[in-house]
Design an enzyme around this catalytic site. Sequence first.
Site, mmCIF file in Angstrom:
data_model
loop_
_atom_site.group_PDB
_atom_site.id
_atom_site.type_symbol
_atom_site.label_atom_id
_atom_site.label_comp_id
_atom_site.label_asym_id
_atom_site.label_seq_id
_atom_site.Cartn_x
_atom_site.Cartn_y
_atom_site.Cartn_z
ATOM 1 N N CYS A 179 -14.209 33.158 28.597
ATOM 2 C CA CYS A 179 -14.922 32.600 27.456
ATOM 3 C C CYS A 179 -14.315 33.342 26.031
ATOM 4 O O CYS A 179 -13.031 33.129 25.725
ATOM 5 C CB CYS A 179 -16.329 32.647 27.344
ATOM 6 S SG CYS A 179 -17.089 31.565 26.252
ATOM 7 N N TYR A 180 -15.044 34.060 25.356
ATOM 8 C CA TYR A 180 -14.582 34.647 24.380
ATOM 9 C C TYR A 180 -13.305 35.553 24.541
ATOM 10 O O TYR A 180 -12.212 35.379 23.707
ATOM 11 C CB TYR A 180 -15.555 35.580 23.470
ATOM 12 C CG TYR A 180 -15.089 36.215 22.152
ATOM 13 C CD1 TYR A 180 -14.988 35.599 21.284
ATOM 14 C CD2 TYR A 180 -14.908 37.482 22.230
ATOM 15 C CE1 TYR A 180 -14.624 36.105 19.744
ATOM 16 C CE2 TYR A 180 -14.361 38.219 21.177
ATOM 17 C CZ TYR A 180 -14.091 37.362 19.788
ATOM 18 O OH TYR A 180 -13.793 38.003 18.659
ATOM 19 N N LYS B 130 -29.005 47.934 39.656
ATOM 20 C CA LYS B 130 -30.514 47.928 40.594
ATOM 21 C C LYS B 130 -30.092 47.431 41.888
ATOM 22 O O LYS B 130 -30.809 47.936 42.922
ATOM 23 C CB LYS B 130 -31.422 46.779 39.840
ATOM 24 C CG LYS B 130 -33.011 46.915 40.289
ATOM 25 C CD LYS B 130 -33.629 48.312 39.755
ATOM 26 C CE LYS B 130 -34.931 48.114 40.086
ATOM 27 N NZ LYS B 130 -35.628 49.172 39.144
ATOM 28 N N GLU C 258 -19.469 34.440 36.058
ATOM 29 C CA GLU C 258 -20.281 35.718 36.859
ATOM 30 C C GLU C 258 -21.711 34.764 37.084
ATOM 31 O O GLU C 258 -22.633 35.669 37.520
ATOM 32 C CB GLU C 258 -20.423 36.792 35.731
ATOM 33 C CG GLU C 258 -20.829 36.204 34.275
ATOM 34 C CD GLU C 258 -19.835 35.715 33.370
ATOM 35 O OE1 GLU C 258 -18.757 35.138 33.839
ATOM 36 O OE2 GLU C 258 -20.087 35.803 32.260
ATOM 37 N N HIS D 25 -17.874 30.470 32.821
ATOM 38 C CA HIS D 25 -18.440 31.846 33.336
ATOM 39 C C HIS D 25 -18.539 31.957 34.763
ATOM 40 O O HIS D 25 -19.390 31.543 35.108
ATOM 41 C CB HIS D 25 -19.869 32.113 32.609
ATOM 42 C CG HIS D 25 -19.712 32.217 30.996
ATOM 43 N ND1 HIS D 25 -19.653 33.513 30.572
ATOM 44 C CD2 HIS D 25 -19.933 31.420 29.974
ATOM 45 C CE1 HIS D 25 -19.773 33.393 28.997
ATOM 46 N NE2 HIS D 25 -19.573 32.047 28.911
ATOM 47 N N SER E 54 -42.718 57.718 41.270
ATOM 48 C CA SER E 54 -43.678 56.920 40.653
ATOM 49 C C SER E 54 -44.110 55.653 41.630
ATOM 50 O O SER E 54 -45.001 55.001 41.421
ATOM 51 C CB SER E 54 -42.965 56.020 39.426
ATOM 52 O OG SER E 54 -41.839 55.311 39.922
ATOM 53 N N GLY E 55 -43.488 55.739 42.846
ATOM 54 C CA GLY E 55 -43.498 54.536 43.717
ATOM 55 C C GLY E 55 -42.451 53.349 43.531
ATOM 56 O O GLY E 55 -42.331 52.584 44.288
ATOM 57 N N GLY E 56 -41.932 53.411 42.178
ATOM 58 C CA GLY E 56 -40.794 52.251 42.084
ATOM 59 C C GLY E 56 -39.628 52.613 42.708
ATOM 60 O O GLY E 56 -39.207 53.714 43.569
ATOM 61 N N VAL E 57 -38.846 51.853 42.768
ATOM 62 C CA VAL E 57 -37.569 51.732 43.495
ATOM 63 C C VAL E 57 -36.432 52.794 43.152
ATOM 64 O O VAL E 57 -35.965 53.592 44.059
ATOM 65 C CB VAL E 57 -36.763 50.101 43.496
ATOM 66 C CG1 VAL E 57 -35.581 50.461 44.221
ATOM 67 C CG2 VAL E 57 -37.622 49.282 43.516
ATOM 68 N N ASP E 58 -36.351 52.967 41.823
ATOM 69 C CA ASP E 58 -35.285 53.885 41.430
ATOM 70 C C ASP E 58 -35.666 55.392 41.789
ATOM 71 O O ASP E 58 -34.852 56.171 42.216
ATOM 72 C CB ASP E 58 -35.270 53.935 39.732
ATOM 73 C CG ASP E 58 -34.637 52.533 39.404
ATOM 74 O OD1 ASP E 58 -34.397 51.713 40.343
ATOM 75 O OD2 ASP E 58 -34.898 52.203 38.296
ATOM 76 N N SER E 59 -36.886 55.934 41.592
ATOM 77 C CA SER E 59 -37.010 57.217 41.602
ATOM 78 C C SER E 59 -37.480 57.558 43.313
ATOM 79 O O SER E 59 -36.943 58.641 43.825
ATOM 80 C CB SER E 59 -38.683 57.604 41.071
ATOM 81 O OG SER E 59 -39.548 56.796 41.573
ATOM 82 N N GLY F 63 -18.613 36.702 24.398
ATOM 83 C CA GLY F 63 -19.300 37.066 23.385
ATOM 84 C C GLY F 63 -19.620 36.001 22.290
ATOM 85 O O GLY F 63 -19.275 34.778 22.420
#
Length: 547
Positions: free
Chosen positions: A104-105, A402, A204, A202, A256-261, A77
């Site tokens: 870290c923090y 995602k 990650e 870090h 929509s054609g996007g990945v999520d939908s 942080g």
Amino acid sequence: MPRNLKPLGALVGKGNLMPKKTRQHDTIVVLDYGSQYSQLIARRVREANVYCELYSWRTQPETIMALNPKGFILSGGPNSVYDEGAPTLPSYVLDSGVPVLGICYGMQLLAYRLGGTVGHSQKREYGPATLKIDETDNLLFQNWQLSDELDANGKHFQQVWMSHGDKVEALAPGFHPIAHSGNSPFAAAVDPERHYYSVQFHPEVVHTPQGKVVLENFVRQICGCQPDWTPANFIEEQVVEIRQQVGDGRVVLGLSGGVDSAVAAGLLHKAIGEQLVCIFVDHGMLRKNEALQVIETFGREQGMNLIAVNAVEEYLEALDGITEPERKRKIIGEKFVRIFEREANKLGKIDFLAQGTIYPDVIESAGKDKKDAHVIKTHHNVGGLPDDMDFELVEPLSLLFKDEVRRIGTELGLPDSIIWRQPFPGPGLAIRCLGEITWERLETLREADDIFVEELRKATMLKHGTQQSFAVLLPVKSVGVMGDNRTYQEVIALRAVTTEDFMTADWARLPYDLLAHVSRRIVNEVPGVNRVVLDITSKPPGTIEWE
Ligand code: XMP
């Protein structure tokens, strides 16, 4: 007002539901202290197939303890533990008796809280650092692959990423160091009795190449979590959950054609088949062949109930003469809602509205601590749900990041061309077509964009060289010469970025020969364009899109 009319504002907004899951997975809780990498920690844990949720450090203890966490990770942080009102370590974390990893923090907080000393510094150490592991058999470092590089004393050293101002100067009682770096005598430390671990670097971020190993060791070896967070398990659980929620009701979803939908549709289709109706609105601002691909994939190949609406004329009319980007966005959003409503109303009784809301949307709309985070991301499309909502929402992806959505999509058998597509803004090419939007200008942009993307693909750059790349049509004309004639035509800007999370980005260093080829093709093949320029701005201070 027909009941279908009410909730559709949700389609341009995002839900505010907290995720829920049927099966009890071993769970790790990441407490967010405002680092820009907090979500990355949770993603890395999930990559080790261990379930993990991210919460603000301010969250009520009951909410967190209801998850029965098998371990805590305290994020980094921007604060110093000495700042007035600095974020603190809630007592329930230590009282729980489960292992804790401070990053870290988080490390400084653990030390400060447990009786160590943190040195205050105005100067940040930011960037790569060299780690020397002093206790190689510590569980935290198991399977850490020693690099081949040796330091001046012939010892192996490891690259890690540091980003801190303060650092621990005296460890708390019970702790001993297990690794050091040039700048930090306590780059990692442990209290083996109480299972408290801490790292100054870090783990990650990708710049700590072996960082994943540290996180995996913590959650699997030290916390003892089962690696049962897998795509196959997720699909199986969600199918059960969706069927329970929906019963024999009907669900409508905006594709929509996007990945999520797309993945939400795939999952719902698997769970409830014919009870799902997808509505796809072609607003005319999609990329070349995109509308066809959506219809082909979802209607023909996947056999879903799909209503494809050609609304191109309607949109062009509404956008006629509009040049201001926010106005464009607003018109497109509102129009979408109206068209969707119109189509949904034709379907008769609909009980549920499905959305491809994903976990980062949930975290953000659930009130992540903006006070602590240095908020970099601007929020797009966030409208929120109207209070008088009538439909019940189905949000089967609200637990997923995602990359997990993509893995689920692949497991469901959706094609790579849908799963691996780059992010594409809701308002589509409207925000990449600067100035006035006309069908001709959209076609110009589509052709140029298609050439760029095709050449990137051929050069295998789409997979490895850039995470987002597209053409932008500028509202500028300039003089050129073609054959014996002077031309006065528009400019295409090429934008290609490398990025981990789309919150910060660098411009992709594409090979000159590739750029030369793309530029040549665009000027030769796309009518109305006589100049191609390359955007070499990073984000910040630029953004990825132009608008
Ligand atoms: P910027 O341009 O802010 O974009 O650096 C960051 C990421 O967000 C995408 N983006 C959008 N996505 N609706 C969306 O769904 C939008 O209006 C929108 N505007 C930008 C952008 O493509 C990039 O990936």
